[in-house]
Enzyme design. Structure first.
Site, PDB file in Angstrom:
ATOM      1  N   ILE A   1       0.851  -5.376  32.026  1.00  0.00           N
ATOM      2  CA  ILE A   1       1.300  -6.380  31.041  1.00  0.00           C
ATOM      3  C   ILE A   1       0.634  -6.119  29.696  1.00  0.00           C
ATOM      4  CG2 ILE A   1       1.362  -8.843  30.496  1.00  0.00           C
ATOM      5  CD1 ILE A   1       1.277  -9.367  33.569  1.00  0.00           C
TER       6      ILE A   1
ATOM      7  N   THR B   1      -2.359 -16.024  29.215  1.00  0.00           N
ATOM      8  CA  THR B   1      -1.192 -16.005  30.116  1.00  0.00           C
ATOM      9  C   THR B   1      -1.570 -15.324  31.423  1.00  0.00           C
ATOM     10  OG1 THR B   1      -0.498 -14.050  28.872  1.00  0.00           O
ATOM     11  CG2 THR B   1       0.671 -16.075  28.404  1.00  0.00           C
ATOM     12  N   SER B   2      -2.882 -15.278  31.698  1.00  0.00           N
ATOM     13  CA  SER B   2      -3.354 -14.510  32.856  1.00  0.00           C
ATOM     14  C   SER B   2      -3.697 -15.430  34.029  1.00  0.00           C
ATOM     15  CB  SER B   2      -4.554 -13.681  32.405  1.00  0.00           C
ATOM     16  OG  SER B   2      -4.908 -12.794  33.398  1.00  0.00           O
ATOM     17  N   ARG B   3      -4.893 -15.961  34.033  1.00  0.00           N
ATOM     18  CA  ARG B   3      -5.290 -16.947  35.056  1.00  0.00           C
ATOM     19  C   ARG B   3      -6.190 -17.976  34.387  1.00  0.00           C
ATOM     20  NH1 ARG B   3      -1.629 -15.484  37.499  1.00  0.00           N
ATOM     21  NH2 ARG B   3      -1.484 -14.551  39.569  1.00  0.00           N
TER      22      ARG B   3
ATOM     23  N   ASP C   1      -0.555 -20.526  29.308  1.00  0.00           N
ATOM     24  CA  ASP C   1       0.473 -20.596  30.352  1.00  0.00           C
ATOM     25  C   ASP C   1      -0.173 -20.895  31.702  1.00  0.00           C
ATOM     26  OD1 ASP C   1       3.199 -20.330  31.228  1.00  0.00           O
ATOM     27  OD2 ASP C   1       2.636 -18.438  32.177  1.00  0.00           O
TER      28      ASP C   1
ATOM     29  N   GLU D   1      -4.697 -25.908  37.585  1.00  0.00           N
ATOM     30  CA  GLU D   1      -3.248 -26.103  37.504  1.00  0.00           C
ATOM     31  C   GLU D   1      -2.587 -26.418  38.840  1.00  0.00           C
ATOM     32  OE1 GLU D   1      -2.161 -22.110  36.041  1.00  0.00           O
ATOM     33  OE2 GLU D   1      -1.044 -21.803  37.899  1.00  0.00           O
TER      34      GLU D   1
ATOM     35  N   HIS E   1       2.868 -22.238  33.596  1.00  0.00           N
ATOM     36  CA  HIS E   1       2.884 -20.985  34.373  1.00  0.00           C
ATOM     37  C   HIS E   1       4.316 -20.453  34.524  1.00  0.00           C
ATOM     38  CE1 HIS E   1       0.197 -18.614  37.327  1.00  0.00           C
ATOM     39  NE2 HIS E   1       1.192 -17.850  36.916  1.00  0.00           N
TER      40      HIS E   1
ATOM     41  N   PHE F   1       6.131 -15.554  34.208  1.00  0.00           N
ATOM     42  CA  PHE F   1       6.861 -14.639  35.102  1.00  0.00           C
ATOM     43  C   PHE F   1       8.333 -14.995  35.229  1.00  0.00           C
ATOM     44  CE2 PHE F   1       7.967 -17.263  38.790  1.00  0.00           C
ATOM     45  CZ  PHE F   1       7.288 -18.426  38.462  1.00  0.00           C
TER      46      PHE F   1
END
Ligand code: NAI
Length: 335
Positions: free
Chosen positions: A155, A232-234, A258, A263, A295, A298
């Site tokens: 990514i 936008t990863s974790r 994200d 979450e 999230h 994807f």
């Protein structure tokens, strides 16, 4: 194989059913997350299939082992939600989807950066209220700015290419520098330098013990005033309390998320009729310069198709001993 598929939404079922026409497995869909509370549901199945917010801890893996299950199929690339040591102890094979659409996440990262910079989320609401004032909507040219990318795998490389198209200076931090990124003009530097020089910082590394709370008070203090931070990863790569302090002081000029460290109890559900119990998350929602998506990085057709097809191919390869299997190996865990 009889497969218990957890955390399924209607859209998952559509793509899994389509892929299963070829694969021919028996799929049983559970809307609920797989956790230590729901793990009795795995009884009677041959394999378990989970998504990012399922919690595959030792209790869950024990229940799988007790039921004779040998396969855990992840519908994700990341495996930070699995107790890998316990899986090894119980001799359970873990398969994953290494790349379903790195473009989807890289493009969503860019979408957050562009929207935040030009305040599109605020402009959209204003115009609907017939407020055409530009006060508070001032952005900056992304061209010529320095972008720091932490994690330049699949990514990160695509995001590097996108930002190179904007004419940005590119800084990278990754224990394994990537030749494709270097060819795009990326300079690999130490984290301190990346923090100090970047106008925009994008987090695209996996969540590991090394990256847990990588963005904390100390890291933020080294960054430019007004830095734009995109995760936008974790979620747990960012210490959210430190981030909130950074937003209040103005150190963080804008933040796109994200993912969020807690979450699992919030994302992927419609909570519009409910009171949010997580005060830290609720505080994040109050900032005008924070843009949160649930999230969805994807979430493209291409990615859902790839996730479904690769997951079922992994399961078939495990069952028949033929074909390629994307296994989470000890080497990957150690790396
Ligand atoms: P990848 O495995 O291709 O690349 C990860 C890169 O991070 C590798 O180059 C690795 O060397 C690097 N890395 C490892 N430890 C690091 C550290 N301590 N500091 C800096 N870099 C480090 O993974 P890919 O496909 O690029 O995905 C990256 C992450 O994106 C995933 O781990 C996952 O957490 C997240 N992701 C988010 C999605 C979303 O919907 N928002 C969807 C898919 C992935």
């Amino acid at each position: 194989m009889r497969i218990a598929v957890f955390s399924t939404k209607k859209y998952d079922q559509v793509f899994l059913d389509a892929a299963n026409k070829q694969a021919g497995h028996e799929l049983h869909y559970f809307e609920t997350r797989l956790t230590s509370e729901t793990c009795s549901l795995v009884n009677g199945f041959d394999a378990v299939c989970v998504f990012v917010n399922d919690s595959v801890d030792r209790t869950v893996l024990q229940a799988m082992a007790d039921g004779g299950l040998k396969l855990l199929a992840l519908r994700s690339a990341g495996f930070n939600h699995v107790d890998l040591k316990a899986a090894q102890d119980f001799n359970i094979t873990i398969v994953r989807v290494p790349a379903y659409s790195p473009h989807a996440v890289a493009e969503h990262t860019l979408a957050l950066a562009l929207a935040l910079n030009r305040h599109i989320h605020r402009a959209y609401n204003r115009v609907r209220e017939r407020n055409f004032s530009l006060d508070g909507l001032l952005g900056f040219d992304i061209h010529g700015k320095t972008v720091g990318i932490i994690g330049t795998g699949l990514i990160g490389t695509i995001f590097t290419r996108l930002m190179s198209g904007f004419g940005c200076e590119l800084l990278g931090f990754d224990p394994h520098p990537n030749k494709d990124c270097q060819a795009l003009g990326m300079n690999y530097v130490q984290l301190e330098e990346l923090f100090a020089r970047s106008h925009i910082i994008s987090l695209l590394c996996p969540l590991t013990p090394q990256t847990h709370h990588l963005i904390n008070n100390e890291a933020l203090s080294k960054m430019r005033d007004g830095v734009m931070l995109i995760n936008t990863s974790r979620g747990a790569i960012v210490d959210t309390r430190a981030l909130i302090a950074g937003l209040k002081s103005g150190k963080a000029g804008s933040v796109g998320l994200d993912v969020y460290e807690e979450e699992a109890d919030i994302f992927f559900e419609d909570l519009s009729d409910e009171v949010i119990q997580d005060d830290v998350f609720a505080r994040l929602l109050t900032f005008p310069n924070v843009l949160i998506t649930g999230h969805q990085g994807f979430f493209t057709e291409e990615a859902l198709r790839n996730i479904a097809e690769t997951t079922l191919e992994n399961i078939t390869a495990f069952e028949t001993g033929q074909g390629h299997i994307h296994e989470v190996t000890q080497e990957m865990i150690k790396a």
